[in-house]
Design a protein around this motif. Sequence first.
Motif, PDB file in Angstrom:
ATOM      1  N   SER A   1       0.866  -1.169   0.000  1.00  0.00           N
ATOM      2  CA  SER A   1       0.000   0.000   0.000  1.00  0.00           C
ATOM      3  C   SER A   1       0.908   1.226   0.000  1.00  0.00           C
ATOM      4  O   SER A   1       2.133   1.093  -0.049  1.00  0.00           O
ATOM      5  CB  SER A   1      -0.923  -0.009   1.227  1.00  0.00           C
ATOM      6  OG  SER A   1      -1.838   1.067   1.184  1.00  0.00           O
TER       7      SER A   1
ATOM      8  N   ALA B   1      -2.630   6.705   0.378  1.00  0.00           N
ATOM      9  CA  ALA B   1      -3.859   5.989   0.033  1.00  0.00           C
ATOM     10  C   ALA B   1      -4.665   5.663   1.288  1.00  0.00           C
ATOM     11  O   ALA B   1      -5.897   5.627   1.242  1.00  0.00           O
ATOM     12  CB  ALA B   1      -3.539   4.704  -0.715  1.00  0.00           C
TER      13      ALA B   1
ATOM     14  N   VAL C   1      -5.230   2.242  -9.616  1.00  0.00           N
ATOM     15  CA  VAL C   1      -4.802   3.492  -8.986  1.00  0.00           C
ATOM     16  C   VAL C   1      -3.488   3.972  -9.580  1.00  0.00           C
ATOM     17  O   VAL C   1      -3.326   5.156  -9.907  1.00  0.00           O
ATOM     18  CB  VAL C   1      -4.665   3.292  -7.457  1.00  0.00           C
ATOM     19  CG1 VAL C   1      -3.854   4.411  -6.820  1.00  0.00           C
ATOM     20  CG2 VAL C   1      -6.041   3.202  -6.803  1.00  0.00           C
TER      21      VAL C   1
ATOM     22  N   TYR D   1     -13.239   2.208  -0.369  1.00  0.00           N
ATOM     23  CA  TYR D   1     -12.156   3.163  -0.623  1.00  0.00           C
ATOM     24  C   TYR D   1     -12.410   3.915  -1.931  1.00  0.00           C
ATOM     25  O   TYR D   1     -12.311   5.141  -2.003  1.00  0.00           O
ATOM     26  CB  TYR D   1     -10.816   2.434  -0.726  1.00  0.00           C
ATOM     27  CG  TYR D   1      -9.969   2.499   0.514  1.00  0.00           C
ATOM     28  CD1 TYR D   1      -9.768   3.687   1.196  1.00  0.00           C
ATOM     29  CD2 TYR D   1      -9.330   1.350   0.997  1.00  0.00           C
ATOM     30  CE1 TYR D   1      -8.983   3.747   2.336  1.00  0.00           C
ATOM     31  CE2 TYR D   1      -8.537   1.401   2.144  1.00  0.00           C
ATOM     32  CZ  TYR D   1      -8.370   2.600   2.804  1.00  0.00           C
ATOM     33  OH  TYR D   1      -7.586   2.662   3.935  1.00  0.00           O
TER      34      TYR D   1
ATOM     35  N   TRP E   1     -11.580   7.795  -1.807  1.00  0.00           N
ATOM     36  CA  TRP E   1     -10.823   8.400  -2.913  1.00  0.00           C
ATOM     37  C   TRP E   1     -11.754   9.032  -3.938  1.00  0.00           C
ATOM     38  O   TRP E   1     -11.368   9.950  -4.636  1.00  0.00           O
ATOM     39  CB  TRP E   1      -9.953   7.360  -3.619  1.00  0.00           C
ATOM     40  CG  TRP E   1      -9.062   6.577  -2.742  1.00  0.00           C
ATOM     41  CD1 TRP E   1      -8.475   6.981  -1.573  1.00  0.00           C
ATOM     42  CD2 TRP E   1      -8.633   5.214  -2.954  1.00  0.00           C
ATOM     43  NE1 TRP E   1      -7.715   5.964  -1.035  1.00  0.00           N
ATOM     44  CE2 TRP E   1      -7.795   4.865  -1.866  1.00  0.00           C
ATOM     45  CE3 TRP E   1      -8.875   4.277  -3.943  1.00  0.00           C
ATOM     46  CZ2 TRP E   1      -7.195   3.611  -1.762  1.00  0.00           C
ATOM     47  CZ3 TRP E   1      -8.293   3.023  -3.848  1.00  0.00           C
ATOM     48  CH2 TRP E   1      -7.456   2.701  -2.767  1.00  0.00           C
TER      49      TRP E   1
ATOM     50  N   LEU F   1      -4.454  10.814  -7.700  1.00  0.00           N
ATOM     51  CA  LEU F   1      -4.051   9.673  -6.867  1.00  0.00           C
ATOM     52  C   LEU F   1      -2.932   8.896  -7.553  1.00  0.00           C
ATOM     53  O   LEU F   1      -1.997   8.419  -6.890  1.00  0.00           O
ATOM     54  CB  LEU F   1      -5.257   8.769  -6.594  1.00  0.00           C
ATOM     55  CG  LEU F   1      -5.061   7.669  -5.549  1.00  0.00           C
ATOM     56  CD1 LEU F   1      -4.667   8.245  -4.183  1.00  0.00           C
ATOM     57  CD2 LEU F   1      -6.332   6.824  -5.413  1.00  0.00           C
TER      58      LEU F   1
ATOM     59  N   ALA G   1       0.700   8.109  -5.937  1.00  0.00           N
ATOM     60  CA  ALA G   1       1.227   6.745  -5.825  1.00  0.00           C
ATOM     61  C   ALA G   1       2.622   6.669  -6.426  1.00  0.00           C
ATOM     62  O   ALA G   1       3.533   6.053  -5.846  1.00  0.00           O
ATOM     63  CB  ALA G   1       0.291   5.757  -6.522  1.00  0.00           C
TER      64      ALA G   1
END
Length: 462
Positions: free
Chosen positions: A225, A229, A369, A390, A395, A435, A439
């Motif tokens: 993860s 996030a 993502v 999520y 998100w 996002l 990431a």
Amino acid sequence: MAKGHVLVLPMPCQGHVIPFMELSHRLADEGFEVTFVNTEVDHALVVAALPPGGAAELRQRRIHLAAIPDGLAGDEDRKDLNKLIDAYSRHMPGHLERLIGEIEAGAGGGRPKVRWLVGDVNMGWSFAVARRLGIRVVSFWAASTACLAIMLKIPKLIEDGVLNEKGWPERQETLQLAPGMPPLHTSLLSWNNSGAAEGQHIIFDLVCRNNKFNDDLAEMTVCNSFHEAEPAVFKLFPDLLPIGPLVADRELRRPVGHFLPEDAGCLDWLDAQPDGSVVYVAFGSLAIFDARQFQELAVGLELTGRPFLWVVRPDFTPGLSTAWLDAFRRRVAGRGVIVEWCSQQRVLAHAAVACFVSHCGWNSTLEGVRNGVPFLCWPYFCDQFLDRSYITAVWRTGLAVAAGEEDGVVTRDEVRSKVEQVVGDGEIRERARLLRDTARACVSEGGSSHKNFRKFIDLLSE
């Protein structure tokens, strides 16, 4: 000479094997020798599905594939998680100890002794085997960290009267451990929707035992993860270290342990499609649709009028009429492509993909993502409902399908309508893009996941 020898042990499911293999490649990049332990059945699937030259590449990278029995007979159903977990928890410890003994006996042949086990939190029994043999342990959690957090909070949930001692909800309510965490209805807790209700105690007991194994025996827990996030989870459990989203290599070409051969032709088809036009549809390795639901989804995709790429495993819909499917293929020829399996990471990285109709397994979620792809969520079981939460509530990078209240079927009109809503929503696309950028920053030099990965490597290097 390798830095050290690490034994890697995933839970025997496709969704766990892939991130563990990605992590193994990263360990090999750091100079470690890796022995990757699958069950015999999964090992055979992985070897059979390797691309040409894949086995030689793994050997060259000093990633050795090994196998031990899972305790089930050859024809037993390994998609029944209750049965699988019960068998491997009882039978695999002795087989793992035997395998380690064989590795140790051959250590004089140039391979160093095993110093570390990187084991799946779901395989906590292996931590006891390793420690008994003088091998140190790091645990790896392959699902959302929110899922692990709920498991770790089981004693508090029982104390607060949310759950009874057997893990069943005492109250029908929406659970949220902390602000910013994904809300989840108590009827959808992962250990209560993973198989037949009469076998629920097997999974719940396993979760409770694994919590203790992890607390007592693992020196570090790393997660696939990234901090941004799931910030509320990592505030609640600061000792859990996110090191993701994991990838085996930037080009997404290294073998990562698929159970089915990948159809590479669909990538050529994607090359011929306009940017942001294709609906990608995939439900992972375990979901099963009945014939009616399959047909509703198929016609719904047809009604969108959009090009689509749909992954349909050979066992996805038992009993579906071959004649019906052949007629459907003819109707959508050229616009709709159906494959048995594909390199999902390369598909989702393709500019032609507009949205992802997904079961919301955590690997699929992270892969979407990481590429900024909006979702249409269609969870099947286990932790997938939490991942949907999520995506839709935290998100806000996608929407969810709604099933009919009477029959539980997602209709063709619902599929068509929701695909159009997701693809046409510029705000969803922008949030997905932001996002994605976050990431990528996390795994870059100086990012939070990059720093945590260095801590993990430093520990293994001791």
